[in-house]
Motif scaffolding. Structure first.
Motif, PDB file in Angstrom:
ATOM      1  N   ARG A 136       0.844  -1.205   0.000  1.00 59.81           N
ATOM      2  CA  ARG A 136       0.000   0.000   0.000  1.00 59.81           C
ATOM      3  C   ARG A 136       0.873   1.246   0.000  1.00 59.81           C
ATOM      4  N   ASP A 137       1.958   1.187   0.751  1.00 55.13           N
ATOM      5  CA  ASP A 137       2.896   2.310   0.813  1.00 55.13           C
ATOM      6  C   ASP A 137       3.518   2.546  -0.572  1.00 55.13           C
ATOM      7  N   GLU A 138       3.850   1.462  -1.246  1.00 53.85           N
ATOM      8  CA  GLU A 138       4.471   1.538  -2.573  1.00 53.85           C
ATOM      9  C   GLU A 138       3.529   2.217  -3.579  1.00 53.85           C
ATOM     10  N   ILE A 139       2.262   1.819  -3.554  1.00 51.02           N
ATOM     11  CA  ILE A 139       1.293   2.381  -4.499  1.00 51.02           C
ATOM     12  C   ILE A 139       0.984   3.836  -4.132  1.00 51.02           C
ATOM     13  N   ARG A 144       1.519   9.658  -5.241  1.00 45.43           N
ATOM     14  CA  ARG A 144       1.989  10.983  -4.816  1.00 45.43           C
ATOM     15  C   ARG A 144       2.901  11.606  -5.879  1.00 45.43           C
ATOM     16  N   ILE A 145       3.792  10.800  -6.433  1.00 51.40           N
ATOM     17  CA  ILE A 145       4.709  11.306  -7.466  1.00 51.40           C
ATOM     18  C   ILE A 145       3.923  11.783  -8.696  1.00 51.40           C
ATOM     19  N   LEU A 146       2.934  10.980  -9.096  1.00 53.21           N
ATOM     20  CA  LEU A 146       2.146  11.346 -10.272  1.00 53.21           C
ATOM     21  C   LEU A 146       1.279  12.574  -9.999  1.00 53.21           C
ATOM     22  N   ALA A 147       0.758  12.657  -8.783  1.00 52.80           N
ATOM     23  CA  ALA A 147      -0.063  13.826  -8.429  1.00 52.80           C
ATOM     24  C   ALA A 147       0.779  15.107  -8.505  1.00 52.80           C
ATOM     25  N   LYS A 148       2.003  15.027  -8.012  1.00 52.83           N
ATOM     26  CA  LYS A 148       2.889  16.205  -8.067  1.00 52.83           C
ATOM     27  C   LYS A 148       3.132  16.624  -9.512  1.00 52.83           C
ATOM     28  N   LYS A 149       3.381  15.633 -10.365  1.00 56.63           N
ATOM     29  CA  LYS A 149       3.617  15.949 -11.783  1.00 56.63           C
ATOM     30  C   LYS A 149       2.389  16.582 -12.419  1.00 56.63           C
ATOM     31  N   ALA A 150       1.217  16.103 -12.037  1.00 53.72           N
ATOM     32  CA  ALA A 150      -0.021  16.645 -12.607  1.00 53.72           C
ATOM     33  C   ALA A 150      -0.215  18.088 -12.126  1.00 53.72           C
ATOM     34  N   VAL A 151       0.025  18.302 -10.844  1.00 57.09           N
ATOM     35  CA  VAL A 151      -0.129  19.647 -10.284  1.00 57.09           C
ATOM     36  C   VAL A 151       0.858  20.621 -10.945  1.00 57.09           C
ATOM     37  N   ASN A 152       2.065  20.134 -11.219  1.00 50.66           N
ATOM     38  CA  ASN A 152       3.072  20.981 -11.881  1.00 50.66           C
ATOM     39  C   ASN A 152       2.825  21.141 -13.372  1.00 50.66           C
ATOM     40  N   GLY A 153       1.817  20.469 -13.885  1.00 48.09           N
ATOM     41  CA  GLY A 153       1.494  20.573 -15.303  1.00 48.09           C
ATOM     42  C   GLY A 153       2.397  19.739 -16.206  1.00 48.09           C
ATOM     43  N   GLU A 154       3.223  18.855 -15.600  1.00 46.10           N
ATOM     44  CA  GLU A 154       4.101  18.021 -16.434  1.00 46.10           C
ATOM     45  C   GLU A 154       3.318  16.927 -17.155  1.00 46.10           C
ATOM     46  N   ILE A 155       2.231  16.483 -16.547  1.00 47.56           N
ATOM     47  CA  ILE A 155       1.363  15.481 -17.181  1.00 47.56           C
ATOM     48  C   ILE A 155      -0.089  15.875 -16.914  1.00 47.56           C
ATOM     49  N   PRO A 157      -3.951  14.381 -15.871  1.00 46.11           N
ATOM     50  CA  PRO A 157      -4.457  13.195 -15.160  1.00 46.11           C
ATOM     51  C   PRO A 157      -4.751  12.040 -16.112  1.00 46.11           C
ATOM     52  N   GLU A 158      -5.152  12.368 -17.342  1.00 47.00           N
ATOM     53  CA  GLU A 158      -5.463  11.313 -18.317  1.00 47.00           C
ATOM     54  C   GLU A 158      -4.230  10.514 -18.719  1.00 47.00           C
ATOM     55  N   GLN A 159      -3.077  11.118 -18.510  1.00 43.63           N
ATOM     56  CA  GLN A 159      -1.841  10.398 -18.878  1.00 43.63           C
ATOM     57  C   GLN A 159      -1.417   9.383 -17.827  1.00 43.63           C
ATOM     58  N   ILE A 160      -2.145   9.336 -16.713  1.00 41.78           N
ATOM     59  CA  ILE A 160      -1.822   8.336 -15.687  1.00 41.78           C
ATOM     60  C   ILE A 160      -2.429   7.001 -16.121  1.00 41.78           C
ATOM     61  N   THR A 161      -1.529   6.045 -16.350  1.00 44.32           N
ATOM     62  CA  THR A 161      -1.980   4.733 -16.832  1.00 44.32           C
ATOM     63  C   THR A 161      -1.436   3.652 -15.909  1.00 44.32           C
ATOM     64  N   GLU A 162      -1.881   2.435 -16.142  1.00 49.11           N
ATOM     65  CA  GLU A 162      -1.332   1.315 -15.367  1.00 49.11           C
ATOM     66  C   GLU A 162       0.186   1.264 -15.557  1.00 49.11           C
ATOM     67  N   ASN A 163       0.609   1.514 -16.791  1.00 45.95           N
ATOM     68  CA  ASN A 163       2.061   1.494 -17.056  1.00 45.95           C
ATOM     69  C   ASN A 163       2.813   2.569 -16.293  1.00 45.95           C
ATOM     70  N   SER A 164       2.222   3.778 -16.242  1.00 48.52           N
ATOM     71  CA  SER A 164       2.966   4.850 -15.571  1.00 48.52           C
ATOM     72  C   SER A 164       3.042   4.591 -14.067  1.00 48.52           C
ATOM     73  N   ILE A 165       2.052   3.910 -13.522  1.00 43.10           N
ATOM     74  CA  ILE A 165       2.133   3.532 -12.098  1.00 43.10           C
ATOM     75  C   ILE A 165       3.182   2.438 -11.934  1.00 43.10           C
ATOM     76  N   GLU A 166       3.111   1.444 -12.813  1.00 46.22           N
ATOM     77  CA  GLU A 166       4.036   0.306 -12.720  1.00 46.22           C
ATOM     78  C   GLU A 166       5.501   0.732 -12.783  1.00 46.22           C
ATOM     79  N   GLU A 167       5.763   1.735 -13.622  1.00 42.88           N
ATOM     80  CA  GLU A 167       7.144   2.217 -13.746  1.00 42.88           C
ATOM     81  C   GLU A 167       7.664   2.846 -12.461  1.00 42.88           C
ATOM     82  N   LEU A 168       6.742   3.251 -11.589  1.00 47.31           N
ATOM     83  CA  LEU A 168       7.166   3.883 -10.332  1.00 47.31           C
ATOM     84  C   LEU A 168       7.221   2.893  -9.171  1.00 47.31           C
TER      85      LEU A 168
END
Ligand code: IPE
Ligand code: IPE
Ligand code: MG
Length: 234
Positions: A136-139, A144-155, A157-168
């Motif tokens: 649970r901590d890992e996920i 959190r990392i993806l949320a930060k990127k979304a807030v910063n406008g780097e990605i 929310p639609e760009q969050i995929t199973e793959n992008s989670i898996e890579e982290l």
């Protein structure tokens, strides 16, 4: 056995050390040190069977709840095993420590980072060791990392995929998890590789981890090879 019948990645929940010690009238930490010996042997048995990667659950994010002397004993055991791990590293084994190792004592943390760095190019076998690991901590960390990127406008929310989670996830450089083996008689994941185990096979065994043998491993692999994995298909 054909290659496809051999799991590429096995997860071991090294459970039952405490009960093993009790059975032998010894302190719990004696069970942990017996368990650590079996961990070393299991790496060799996996290699002999043609398994490419194995991840060992050594300490969970929930195990801090245990009495301080037991936690201390496990950490001291780890300090002792770091030397053995370095010996394995010479044998072309890559070590990946999964979990939030930033929370471990500085001397341990520095050694673990160094071992990961120096074994990065080893190709003979991948040994994952889960320390202060929780699925649970890992996920949550990935979210959190993806949320930060979304807030910063780097990605978006639609760009969050199973793959992008898996890579982290900590396991991003390991082959997919095929088989989870849990000795000790308990039939649960206890927060181990919960994302990765979505389509893994499970073999639960009654043996306590310090008594786990190559025969037990062969039994689990034979059981695995007889399973029909459908991944939702037919
Ligand atoms: C697993 O053995 C090792 C760790 C969790 C560190 P246990 O210590 O959980 O053994 P039992 O389940 O009490 O027998
Ligand atoms: C899981 O075993 C963690 C490790 C083997 C490191 P536990 O003994 O902590 O799991 P529960 O408490 O029985 O679920
Ligand atoms: Mg246990």
């Amino acid at each position: 056995m054909e290659e496809k019948q051999i799991p590429a990645h096995i997860g071991f929940i090294m459970d039952g050390n405490g009960r093993w010690a009790k059975k032998h009238g010894m302190p719990r930490n004696f069970g942990h040190s017996k368990g650590a010996e079996v961990f070393k042997k299991t790496i060799n048995w996996c290699r002999e069977l043609g398994v490419k990667c194995a991840t060992f659950y050594a300490f969970s994010t929930e195990n801090w709840k245990r009495p301080a002397d037991e936690v201390e004993g496990i950490m001291n055991l780890l300090r002792r095993y770091i030397k053995d791990i370095r010996t394995y590293a010479k044998d072309n084994v890559r070590f990946i420590f999964i979990g939030d190792i930033s929370q471990l004592a500085e001397d341990i943390r520095l050694e673990l980072f160094d071992i990961m760095e120096t074994t990065k190019e080893n190709t003979g076998f991948i040994a994952g060791v889960a320390l202060n690991y929780g699925g649970r901590d890992e996920i949550t960390n990935a979210a959190r990392i993806l949320a930060k990127k979304a807030v910063n406008g780097e990605i978006s929310p639609e760009q969050i995929t199973e793959n992008s989670i898996e890579e982290l996830l900590y396991t991003s450089e390991m082959p997919p998890l095929d088989l989870v083996i849990r000795p000790s008689g308990e039939q649960r994941l206890s927060n181990f590789l919960i994302w990765q185990a979505a389509y893994a096979e499970f073999v639960f065994m009654d043996v306590l981890w310090p008594d786990f043998t190559k025969k037990n491993l062969e039994f689990a692999v034979t059981e695995y090879s007889a399973r029909n994995r459908r991944f939702g298909g037919i």
